[in-house]
Design a protein around this motif. Structure first.
Motif, PDB file in Angstrom:
ATOM      1  N   ASP B 411       0.831  -1.208   0.000  1.00 25.06           N
ATOM      2  CA  ASP B 411       0.000   0.000   0.000  1.00 25.06           C
ATOM      3  C   ASP B 411       0.864   1.257   0.000  1.00 25.06           C
ATOM      4  N   ALA B 412       2.062   1.150   0.578  1.00 24.44           N
ATOM      5  CA  ALA B 412       2.962   2.307   0.637  1.00 24.44           C
ATOM      6  C   ALA B 412       3.862   2.398  -0.592  1.00 24.44           C
ATOM      7  N   GLY B 413       3.612   1.518  -1.572  1.00 23.24           N
ATOM      8  CA  GLY B 413       4.340   1.669  -2.833  1.00 23.24           C
ATOM      9  C   GLY B 413       5.508   0.712  -3.032  1.00 23.24           C
ATOM     10  N   VAL B 414       5.756  -0.171  -2.074  1.00 29.21           N
ATOM     11  CA  VAL B 414       6.796  -1.178  -2.297  1.00 29.21           C
ATOM     12  C   VAL B 414       6.191  -2.275  -3.170  1.00 29.21           C
ATOM     13  N   PRO B 415       6.832  -2.611  -4.290  1.00 28.97           N
ATOM     14  CA  PRO B 415       6.272  -3.682  -5.119  1.00 28.97           C
ATOM     15  C   PRO B 415       6.334  -5.024  -4.378  1.00 28.97           C
ATOM     16  N   GLY B 416       5.399  -5.884  -4.702  1.00 28.63           N
ATOM     17  CA  GLY B 416       5.358  -7.145  -3.980  1.00 28.63           C
ATOM     18  C   GLY B 416       4.658  -8.241  -4.754  1.00 28.63           C
ATOM     19  N   ALA B 417       4.844  -9.470  -4.273  1.00 28.40           N
ATOM     20  CA  ALA B 417       4.214 -10.623  -4.913  1.00 28.40           C
ATOM     21  C   ALA B 417       3.749 -11.606  -3.853  1.00 28.40           C
ATOM     22  N   GLY B 418       2.628 -12.237  -4.149  1.00 25.53           N
ATOM     23  CA  GLY B 418       2.116 -13.338  -3.335  1.00 25.53           C
ATOM     24  C   GLY B 418       2.193 -14.613  -4.130  1.00 25.53           C
ATOM     25  N   LEU B 419       2.362 -15.729  -3.442  1.00 24.58           N
ATOM     26  CA  LEU B 419       2.353 -17.004  -4.136  1.00 24.58           C
ATOM     27  C   LEU B 419       0.930 -17.287  -4.579  1.00 24.58           C
ATOM     28  N   TRP B 420       0.786 -17.494  -5.882  1.00 25.46           N
ATOM     29  CA  TRP B 420      -0.532 -17.775  -6.445  1.00 25.46           C
ATOM     30  C   TRP B 420      -0.732 -19.278  -6.433  1.00 25.46           C
ATOM     31  N   ASP B 421      -1.628 -19.707  -5.542  1.00 28.41           N
ATOM     32  CA  ASP B 421      -1.856 -21.115  -5.321  1.00 28.41           C
ATOM     33  C   ASP B 421      -3.206 -21.498  -5.904  1.00 28.41           C
ATOM     34  N   THR B 422      -3.368 -22.759  -6.292  1.00 28.99           N
ATOM     35  CA  THR B 422      -4.733 -23.223  -6.550  1.00 28.99           C
ATOM     36  C   THR B 422      -5.332 -23.504  -5.194  1.00 28.99           C
ATOM     37  N   ASP B 423      -6.192 -22.625  -4.784  1.00 30.04           N
ATOM     38  CA  ASP B 423      -6.698 -22.721  -3.419  1.00 30.04           C
ATOM     39  C   ASP B 423      -8.054 -23.405  -3.387  1.00 30.04           C
ATOM     40  N   GLY B 424      -8.241 -24.375  -4.268  1.00 31.33           N
ATOM     41  CA  GLY B 424      -9.536 -25.048  -4.366  1.00 31.33           C
ATOM     42  C   GLY B 424     -10.051 -25.563  -3.032  1.00 31.33           C
ATOM     43  N   GLN B 425      -9.160 -26.073  -2.193  1.00 31.82           N
ATOM     44  CA  GLN B 425      -9.619 -26.614  -0.924  1.00 31.82           C
ATOM     45  C   GLN B 425      -9.114 -25.804   0.277  1.00 31.82           C
ATOM     46  N   TYR B 426      -8.463 -24.681  -0.005  1.00 36.36           N
ATOM     47  CA  TYR B 426      -7.880 -23.899   1.091  1.00 36.36           C
ATOM     48  C   TYR B 426      -8.929 -23.548   2.146  1.00 36.36           C
ATOM     49  N   PHE B 427     -10.085 -23.103   1.678  1.00 37.16           N
ATOM     50  CA  PHE B 427     -11.106 -22.680   2.642  1.00 37.16           C
ATOM     51  C   PHE B 427     -11.941 -23.835   3.195  1.00 37.16           C
ATOM     52  N   TYR B 428     -11.667 -25.053   2.733  1.00 36.10           N
ATOM     53  CA  TYR B 428     -12.243 -26.229   3.408  1.00 36.10           C
ATOM     54  C   TYR B 428     -11.642 -26.342   4.819  1.00 36.10           C
ATOM     55  N   PHE B 429     -10.345 -26.025   4.920  1.00 39.37           N
ATOM     56  CA  PHE B 429      -9.585 -26.319   6.137  1.00 39.37           C
ATOM     57  C   PHE B 429      -9.282 -25.079   6.978  1.00 39.37           C
ATOM     58  N   HIS B 430      -9.444 -23.924   6.376  1.00 44.46           N
ATOM     59  CA  HIS B 430      -9.040 -22.645   6.940  1.00 44.46           C
ATOM     60  C   HIS B 430      -9.636 -22.425   8.334  1.00 44.46           C
ATOM     61  N   HIS B 431      -8.754 -22.277   9.336  1.00 48.48           N
ATOM     62  CA  HIS B 431      -9.199 -21.995  10.712  1.00 48.48           C
ATOM     63  C   HIS B 431     -10.013 -23.130  11.320  1.00 48.48           C
ATOM     64  N   THR B 432      -9.789 -24.363  10.836  1.00 50.95           N
ATOM     65  CA  THR B 432     -10.468 -25.520  11.421  1.00 50.95           C
ATOM     66  C   THR B 432      -9.448 -26.468  12.047  1.00 50.95           C
ATOM     67  N   GLU B 433      -9.976 -27.436  12.776  1.00 50.66           N
ATOM     68  CA  GLU B 433      -9.133 -28.500  13.331  1.00 50.66           C
ATOM     69  C   GLU B 433      -8.479 -29.314  12.216  1.00 50.66           C
ATOM     70  N   GLY B 434      -8.978 -29.185  11.015  1.00 50.35           N
ATOM     71  CA  GLY B 434      -8.438 -29.962   9.890  1.00 50.35           C
ATOM     72  C   GLY B 434      -7.217 -29.352   9.222  1.00 50.35           C
ATOM     73  N   ASP B 435      -6.769 -28.183   9.679  1.00 53.67           N
ATOM     74  CA  ASP B 435      -5.562 -27.598   9.072  1.00 53.67           C
ATOM     75  C   ASP B 435      -4.334 -28.259   9.701  1.00 53.67           C
ATOM     76  N   MET B 436      -4.075 -29.469   9.230  1.00 57.53           N
ATOM     77  CA  MET B 436      -2.955 -30.245   9.762  1.00 57.53           C
ATOM     78  C   MET B 436      -2.091 -30.744   8.599  1.00 57.53           C
ATOM     79  N   MET B 437      -1.012 -31.420   8.903  1.00 53.47           N
ATOM     80  CA  MET B 437      -0.071 -31.840   7.859  1.00 53.47           C
ATOM     81  C   MET B 437      -0.731 -32.695   6.779  1.00 53.47           C
ATOM     82  N   THR B 438      -1.829 -33.341   7.131  1.00 60.02           N
ATOM     83  CA  THR B 438      -2.533 -34.177   6.154  1.00 60.02           C
ATOM     84  C   THR B 438      -2.880 -33.404   4.884  1.00 60.02           C
ATOM     85  N   VAL B 439      -3.078 -32.098   4.989  1.00 57.79           N
ATOM     86  CA  VAL B 439      -3.439 -31.319   3.795  1.00 57.79           C
ATOM     87  C   VAL B 439      -2.225 -31.008   2.921  1.00 57.79           C
ATOM     88  N   GLU B 440      -1.049 -31.243   3.441  1.00 58.09           N
ATOM     89  CA  GLU B 440       0.171 -30.851   2.712  1.00 58.09           C
ATOM     90  C   GLU B 440       0.704 -31.997   1.848  1.00 58.09           C
TER      91      GLU B 440
END
Lengths: 475, 475
Positions: B411-440
């Motif tokens: 926002d302050a003008g420093v250029p930046g990049a985020g890793l663009w992931d296929t997040d098809g199931q990211y929000f299945y696990f997000h902030h749940t007990e299921g966010d464990m190594m099994t998803v990796e």
């Protein structure tokens, strides 16, 4: 002329076995096309559209935990009995049949924690039939984590005795992996283990434990048998491989009570010409004490009820009786079905065909069939060819069981069919808190009703009884 | 000549903007192809293969519940500090920076039951920041079930006052639906509600509640804000529509304690020529008090650590410094990142580029970029063209945020990049007990490391600083 048939034609003939089909029988089924189209039209676009989803939601929302032995199960049976016997019912005769001597198991409080080397709560579900931890209090012990029975058996009793055995066996298929649920506790007890925590039987998890029945074999030392999640099983295995000591606290105060009596619910839509000949259209009414059993198996049961309502609403009535059976105590080992079979096994001639849906109603593909492979197979394939409008034309044959509760009948030679579903996510939800209406789709249910109605109506209405396999024609 | 350019060419030029790229710069990046191939080869087939998965599992299994305010979080920071400062570390300088005055919220016992018209236990997770039910005891009240803020506001206060408001708002997208988590309680309190049960923010559920931060606005009446599952929210809505009275018992004794201090962890891999110029490669170290935060965001953090290790293992060292930053208190509102930015905002010139991965590392597709759209965009696209071997060549530009914690910088003008992931199931696990190594997945993590290493190394090693957007060139 035959010599001039092209190879392509020859292959087609071999593939469909149409050279063995009775042409008159095939034509008879083709004549049902207008009836099949009427049924499909009524369900997909008529007044029956969405009816199955609506009735299913009403049922499972009102009676959620229909485990054998519960008042909720008996209330749910009485509710449907009342519906079947009510003014607006289309059924001619409905009754309950007592099924005595059923196991009555209840889940108590349960919780588990990893306490060494780090602290984490673990979601668990005791398996149906499991004993409690001693006095229903937390059992705290070191754990051994194995990935197979072979690995367990390779251990010395001194490595297992007094410990909790954790299974991280992975998921191959339900039928293969479920042995860990059935036998995991007994196998661990043989080496002196004091409890078994078993990875849930399912291919995908969001921290979701799966319950299900387990039993102790005669003479086995009984230890608690409890489902943990895939995530926790894998986590415990990883830690175990580092060599760190694992200590788990697990508490379960489930109880086994005196055996009880439940009921199968039976409802006949009488045939016009051969009312004593019966086509069974069935599902089981009981579920576990988690979720709503929407998919397992209220949906399978409900499509049978609605199928008959649709047939009736169109003014149709087949020559033979269509019999809805809602089996009780399926989850405890097909016990309602077994009891019913035993009361009927000397009169199997009257059972022309048996059908059940117990693998979900997500996206019906067609039928799995067992029985006579000449004209019987021809009939099923020809019926499926009428179902292009609902994309349910696929056929598969099996020499084994086509669906749980009708296995006793098909094993005894009564031909039968199971609803062939795309069960891609069935075992995601199976026996979990996630088996709720959310997994159901109104359109998929409608298509399942249409498949069920067309198949049961035609089979019940044919001029001749559906052929039974004879030693000569069965493969 | 321009008049003779075909329309097709004109479109291509507009699309790629390649006419604006500095040819010398493009050639400079193309010269990195052998380096990129070396890095990729090392990660996909060399000694670094699988390293990220292994280190990630070791980390999250040892430090599972890294919520801000917990000893586990501080221990996990100290553990990585020790690793970074240890003999085998490749980093030149590592330090912790205090982040004071952070919220310290803890979950207590919590449980909820539907008690009328039927009995069912419901899986819940209080939202971070929520107050407890009165005295931490069960609150029993009638419920009103709405599907939107509009529907809520259409009710009269007399219909809501003294009741529990249940939201069954469904899932549109995380960014749209999360407003119900943020504001659901306050909106309900305005009409006199005494608690808010809010459908979890996620597209798919197996009875999985999602926690996450919520806040009360100044002057709001505070009532408990608690996540329920999609299944239960839908079930309650169906029952509500029948007109039946719904009574719920909900207990949550979460607590807000005195503010605490946590730490950002910062580690520099010094540049050879411009050590004071920094390329930030980051992720956040804290998670919630459920699951392991494997995906959110230990994985995103770990790929940055391993990327630098790989660069070092190949004997590579860029002209500028690569700075790993492990942000604390992201889940409480990017608070570690905000604090760091405030300490650095007068020296933004030294920040050449900022990177973060905080959307999962399931199947890296490429980069999301924000910054200069002439030579800056050319550089990113040219770097991505070196990543065909890992299928991570996709590019997208945004004028907004590319990743959570680096938003203040971009926002302050420093250029930046985020890793663009296929997040098809990211929000299945997000902030749940299921966010464990099994998803990796080890291979996906390796590809993310390769993408991260190639991009950060080249950007840190270019002859000229990565161009910063000026008012003239920014779109």
């Amino acid at each position: 002329m035959k010599i001039q048939i092209s190879l392509l034609f020859a292959i087609l003939f071999v593939h469909t076995k149409s050279q063995e089909c009775d042409p008159a029988l095939i034509q008879e089924i083709r004549n049902y096309r207008p009836v099949a189209e009427l049924i499909i039209e009524e369900i997909l676009h008529g007044a029956s559209k969405g009816l199955c989803y609506e009735k299913l939601a009403e049922f499972v929302d009102s009676y959620q935990l229909r485990i054998t032995g519960s008042q909720v199960l008996e209330d749910s049976i009485d509710y449907l009995l009342e519906q079947y016997q009510g003014e607006r019912s289309v059924m001619d005769n409905t009754w309950k049949e007592s099924v005595p001597n059923l196991p009555h198991w209840t889940r108590g409080e349960e919780e588990a924690f990893l306490i060494e080397p780090v602290h984490k709560s673990m979601s668990i579900l005791a398996f149906g039939g499991s004993i409690a931890t001693p006095l229903g209090e937390p059992l705290v012990a070191e754990a051994v984590v194995v990935t197979s029975f072979d690995e367990l058996r390779s251990l010395d009793a001194s490595q297992v005795s007094g410990k909790i055995v954790v299974y991280n066996q992975g998921y191959v298929s339900y039928s293969q992996s479920v042995n860990y649920r059935y036998k995991g506790a007994s196998e661990a007890a043989k080496l002196g283990a004091i409890a078994a925590l078993i990875e849930s039987i399912g291919p995908f998890s969001i921290n979701s434990p799966h319950t299900g029945v387990m039993t102790y074999a005669e003479g086995d030392t009984k230890i608690p048998a409890i489902a943990i999640t895939q995530e926790d099983a894998e986590m415990l295995r990883r830690i175990y491989l580092t060599g760190e000591r694992i200590v788990i606290s697990v508490k379960s105060n489930s109880q086994t009570h005196q055996p009880i009596t439940s009921h199968n619910l039976i409802a006949d839509y009488n045939g016009t010409r051969y009312p004593d000949k019966v086509v069974v259209v069935s599902g089981h009414i009981d579920n576990w004490d988690v979720g709503q059993g929407a998919m397992d198996d209220a949906g399978g049961m409900m499509i049978g009820l609605i199928a008959v309502e649709v047939i009736n609403s169109l003014g149709l009535r087949p020559k033979r009786t269509i019999r809805n059976i809602l089996w009780t105590a399926e989850e405890q080992g097909l016990l309602g079905a077994e009891h019913y079979f035993n009361t009927q096994k000397n009169e199997l001639d009257k059972f022309v065909f048996v059908m059940e849906s117990d693998s979900g109603t997500f996206d019906p593909q067609g039928l799995t069939y067992t029985g006579d492979r000449r004209n019987g197979e021809c009939i099923i394939k020809e019926i499926l060819s009428l179902l292009g409008a609902i994309n349910a034309t696929r056929y598969q044959w099996t020499s084994g069981s086509v669906s749980t509760d009708i296995t006793h009948f098909t094993d005894a030679g009564v031909p039968g069919a199971g609803l062939w579903d795309t069960d891609g996510q069935y075992f995601y939800f199976h026996h979990t808190e996630g088996d709720m209406m959310t997994v159901e789709d109104p359109n998929a249910l409608d298509r399942a009703v249409a498949l069920w109605a067309v198949a049961s109506y035609i089979i019940a209405d044919l001029t001749d009884d559906f052929p039974k396999p004879s030693p000569r024609t069965t493969n």
